[in-house]
Design a protein around this motif. Structure first.
Motif, short mmCIF file in Angstrom:
data_model
loop_
_atom_site.label_atom_id
_atom_site.label_comp_id
_atom_site.label_asym_id
_atom_site.label_seq_id
_atom_site.Cartn_x
_atom_site.Cartn_y
_atom_site.Cartn_z
N ILE A 292 0.85 -1.20 0.00
CA ILE A 292 0.00 0.00 0.00
C ILE A 292 0.88 1.25 0.00
O ILE A 292 0.67 2.20 -0.74
CB ILE A 292 -0.93 0.00 1.24
N LEU A 293 1.91 1.17 0.83
CA LEU A 293 2.82 2.32 0.96
C LEU A 293 3.45 2.67 -0.38
O LEU A 293 3.55 3.86 -0.75
CB LEU A 293 3.91 1.99 1.99
N TYR A 296 0.91 4.37 -2.36
CA TYR A 296 0.60 5.63 -1.74
C TYR A 296 1.65 6.68 -2.09
O TYR A 296 1.33 7.84 -2.36
CB TYR A 296 0.53 5.41 -0.22
N ARG A 297 2.89 6.25 -2.14
CA ARG A 297 3.96 7.19 -2.39
C ARG A 297 3.87 7.79 -3.79
O ARG A 297 4.33 8.90 -4.03
CB ARG A 297 5.32 6.51 -2.19
N ARG A 300 0.18 10.55 -3.16
CA ARG A 300 -0.09 10.68 -1.74
C ARG A 300 -1.47 11.26 -1.44
O ARG A 300 -2.30 10.60 -0.81
CB ARG A 300 0.95 11.60 -1.09
N LYS A 304 -4.78 9.27 0.01
CA LYS A 304 -5.17 9.53 1.38
C LYS A 304 -6.64 9.90 1.45
O LYS A 304 -7.40 9.36 2.29
CB LYS A 304 -4.30 10.67 1.92
N LYS A 305 -7.01 10.81 0.59
CA LYS A 305 -8.38 11.28 0.55
C LYS A 305 -9.33 10.13 0.24
O LYS A 305 -10.34 9.93 0.90
CB LYS A 305 -8.51 12.36 -0.54
N LEU A 307 -8.98 6.92 0.55
CA LEU A 307 -9.07 5.95 1.63
C LEU A 307 -9.96 6.47 2.75
O LEU A 307 -10.78 5.76 3.32
CB LEU A 307 -7.67 5.64 2.18
N TYR A 308 -9.82 7.76 3.05
CA TYR A 308 -10.58 8.37 4.12
C TYR A 308 -12.07 8.35 3.80
O TYR A 308 -12.89 7.88 4.60
CB TYR A 308 -10.08 9.81 4.34
N MET A 311 -13.62 4.92 3.84
CA MET A 311 -13.79 4.44 5.20
C MET A 311 -15.05 5.03 5.82
O MET A 311 -15.87 4.32 6.39
CB MET A 311 -12.54 4.79 6.03
N MET A 312 -15.19 6.39 5.65
CA MET A 312 -16.36 7.06 6.21
C MET A 312 -17.63 6.48 5.62
O MET A 312 -18.61 6.23 6.32
CB MET A 312 -16.28 8.56 5.88
N GLU A 313 -17.54 6.24 4.36
CA GLU A 313 -18.70 5.70 3.65
C GLU A 313 -19.08 4.32 4.20
O GLU A 313 -20.24 3.97 4.32
CB GLU A 313 -18.31 5.57 2.17
N PHE B 249 1.93 7.71 7.50
CA PHE B 249 0.98 6.95 6.71
C PHE B 249 0.44 5.76 7.51
O PHE B 249 -0.72 5.42 7.46
CB PHE B 249 1.64 6.46 5.41
N PHE B 252 -2.17 6.98 9.76
CA PHE B 252 -3.38 7.27 9.01
C PHE B 252 -4.15 5.99 8.68
O PHE B 252 -5.31 5.82 9.03
CB PHE B 252 -3.01 8.03 7.71
N ILE B 253 -3.44 5.06 8.09
CA ILE B 253 -4.13 3.86 7.60
C ILE B 253 -4.63 2.98 8.73
O ILE B 253 -5.69 2.38 8.71
CB ILE B 253 -3.19 3.10 6.64
N LEU B 256 -7.74 4.57 10.31
CA LEU B 256 -8.92 4.28 9.50
C LEU B 256 -9.46 2.89 9.82
O LEU B 256 -10.65 2.69 10.01
CB LEU B 256 -8.57 4.36 8.01
N PHE B 277 -14.97 15.23 5.97
CA PHE B 277 -15.94 14.43 5.22
C PHE B 277 -17.10 15.27 4.71
O PHE B 277 -17.64 15.03 3.65
CB PHE B 277 -16.46 13.31 6.16
#
Lengths: 349, 282
Positions: A292-293, A296-297, A300, A304-305, A307-308, A311-313, B249, B252-253, B256, B277
């Motif tokens: 993943i890293l 991700y690199r 970035r 990040k966005k 994934l966030y 997750m919220m969803e 990171f 962060f991950i 989550l 959000f």
């Protein structure tokens, strides 16, 4: 005496004629002249016949299991081996034929009644009870087997041979037993008691020059006297008890130790499993993270966005949400009766 | 001729009769002396054929074999004042029939005399020894001594004492009871000992087994904790090595992921509309 004068009638009608004819016949049938007859007629013949019979009575046979001993006027003069032999007839010489190979048997402490095979026994306690070392008493029966070693010595040296052997055997056995401990006699020392008694008995009999050879001394029944039998038996059962207790203990040991070993194996295997799984899952987690890293690199912010939001969803639909606006909600928040709502929820359940 | 013959026969018979009266035999098992008109003559006759004067001489035969005299059991007191019932027998033989005849006459007379001699000898000899010696150690020597003594005294009767032997030496009945009592007590002690020994050994074995079990399990625990520790350490190392590449990171991950797990159904969540959000809702 005119013995050759056969033609004369020698009997003068005194004897029955049939006998006379028979004699004549015998005489005629024999080719040479018999020097009998004459005036004395049958008498000489009878005398000769008797003489021959008497001489023939000296023939005797010694059977294979016997020895012959010839006595002349009562005096033992020679011994003979099995087979046919001759001795001067009685009353000059007589012959005795003891059975030298026969094994004789004497019972001490008991008597067999009737047939030996049926084995009915009668105890003779005054013969069988005897003192051992340290003044204990044992009840012991035995038999003695003997045979004739020297026929002449056996016949002429000791009177009452059977009783001699029996008396000497009793003395010998008591001497041996008197020197032995009761526990030895009852258990492991039996063979020694037999051997020692045999040796002593043989020595005693040789001292009498009895001409007897002791074949065996055999213990039959060896046990404690009836009065203390129960106590002796209890010792035996105590020994058994001891053995049983020890066996039971080993049984317990044999039961629990393998179980413990099994459990031990289980514990260590579980630990190995734990260790390996820990490591493997760590490696898995690490690998996942690294991949993943790496992605991700390359991007970035976007990642990040994304994934966030994802997750919220995923999370938010199930959650009991209260969304507050900062501008309005600054003063409202304290009035929100979160507690009551919670209570209601608990009560309705 | 007939008469002569008859006379001859009769004469012959008389001769045979007289000769038979003057002849005697002695068996191998016997010995004999000759008595003339009631008076014993010198000379002992062994086995074989012998002559004597008919009518005025008589023959007395005696046993030459070893004879036995079996005395009835008698109680004898030992040195340690214990009663012992002694049953002995004496082996004896007539060595001098002449003296034997003049002193004891016959076997019955001899036995009465032997009884005195042997009994006295035994009583004296046994009285000098303790019971245990008589029963166990010195029996043989003791009997030889009695034999010797008796032999010396019996010589005067033309008797040779070959052997005096104790056939049985037992305790009288009332003493036997004591012995039985003691034997019983001894055995009871032994039985008790065996049983308590059994208990002792059994306890030793079970206790040792219990100990071994405890140790086995403890050992297993030790090994298992060590293994688990190794696993934990290794996994920590692996995680650390991976995550330290980008701590931010990872935070962060991982956060989550944790939100996903922590926020379950019925979780009350108060969210500020300012949260990223809702950025686009405003």
């Amino acid at each position: 005496m005119g013995w050759q004068d056969n033609d004369k009638n020698p009997w003068g009608g005194q004897k029955p004629p049939d006998l006379k004819e028979a004699i004549e016949k015998i005489k005629k049938s024999i080719p040479f002249k018999i020097p009998f007859g004459g005036k004395y007629g049958l008498v000489p013949i009878i005398v000769v016949v008797l003489l021959i019979l008497w001489l023939a009575s000296g023939i005797y046979f010694v059977a294979p299991d016997e020895a012959g001993v010839v006595k002349r006027f009562g005096e033992a003069v020679r011994s003979t081996t099995p087979g046919p032999h001759y001795h001067i007839p009685v009353p000059v010489e007589t012959v005795m034929k003891p059975k030298v190979t026969q094994v004789r048997r004497i019972e001490i402490g008991f008597r067999t009644i009737g047939d030996r095979q049926l084995g009915r026994l009668r105890a003779v306690t005054n013969e069988s009870l005897m003192l051992t070392k340290a003044e204990n008493i044992v009840n012991l029966t035995f038999i003695v087997q003997y045979k004739i070693k020297d026929a002449i010595a056996y016949l002429f040296n000791v009177k009452n041979q059977d009783k001699t052997v029996k008396d000497a055997a009793e003395a010998a056995m008591r001497e041996t037993v008197g020197e032995s401990e009761i526990d030895d006699i009852l258990t492991t020392g039996k063979f020694k008691v037999q051997q020692d008694t045999k040796a002593i008995l043989q020595k005693i009999l040789d001292g009498y020059n009895a001409g007897i050879h002791i074949v065996a001394v055999q213990l039959q029944d060896v046990h404690p006297p009836a009065q203390v039998m129960a106590a002796f038996k209890d010792v035996a059962s105590a020994k058994e008890d001891k053995a049983k207790m020890v066996n039971d203990a080993y049984g317990y040991r044999n039961e629990i130790l393998p179980k413990a070993k099994g459990k031990s194996a289980q514990i260590t295997n579980d630990a190995v499993a734990y260790k390996e799984s820990k490591i493997i899952s760590a490696e898995g987690d690490a690998s996942r993270f690294m991949q993943i890293l790496a992605e991700y690199r390359t991007a970035r912010e976007v990642t990040k966005k994304r994934l966030y939001i994802e997750m919220m969803e995923k999370v938010l639909p199930g959650v009991d949400k209260v969304i507050v606006d900062d501008k309005i909600g600054k003063n409202m928040l304290p009035h929100l009766s979160l507690g009551r709502e919670l209570d209601k929820k608990i009560n309705t359940k | 001729m007939k008469l002569k013959g008859k006379i001859g026969v009769i004469a012959g018979l008389i001769v045979i009769f007289v000769v038979s009266l003057s002849l005697f035999t002695v068996d191998q098992t016997q010995q004999a002396i000759v008595i003339q008109l009631g008076k014993p003559l010198e000379g002992i006759y062994g086995p074989g054929l012998h002559f004597k004067v008919p009518f005025i001489q008589q023959v007395m035969t005696f046993e030459k074999r070893i004879l036995v005299y079996d005395a009835s059991p008698t109680e004898i007191l030992t040195k340690d004042k214990k009663n012992l019932v002694v049953d002995n027998y004496t082996k004896w033989a007539i060595t001098n029939p002449l003296r034997f005849y003049t002193t004891v006459r016959n076997e019955n007379g001899a036995q009465a005399r032997l009884d005195d001699i042997v009994y006295a000898g035994l009583r004296v000899e046994l009285g000098q020894h303790n019971l245990s010696d008589i029963v166990s150690e010195t029996r043989d020597a003791l009997m030889m001594k009695v034999t010797e003594k008796s032999a010396k005294r019996a010589e005067d009767y033309g008797i040779r004492v070959v052997d005096v032997r104790i056939k049985r030496a037992d305790l009288p009945e009332q003493n036997e009871k004591h012995v039985f009592g003691r034997m019983k007590a001894e055995r009871e002690r032994q039985a008790k000992q065996y049983r308590s020994e059994g208990e002792e050994e059994s306890k030793k074995i079970t206790a040792k087994a219990d100990m071994e079990r405890t140790i086995i399990l403890a050992e297993a625990y030790k090994i298992s904790e060590k293994l688990k520790g190794e696993g934990d350490a290794k996994s920590i190392k692996i995680y650390a090595e991976a995550y330290k590449k980008d701590i931010e990171f990872y935070g962060f991950i991982r956060s989550l992921e944790a939100y996903g797990k922590a926020l379950k159904k019925d979780t009350k969540l108060v969210i500020n509309l300012n949260a990223p959000f809702f950025k686009y809702m405003n």
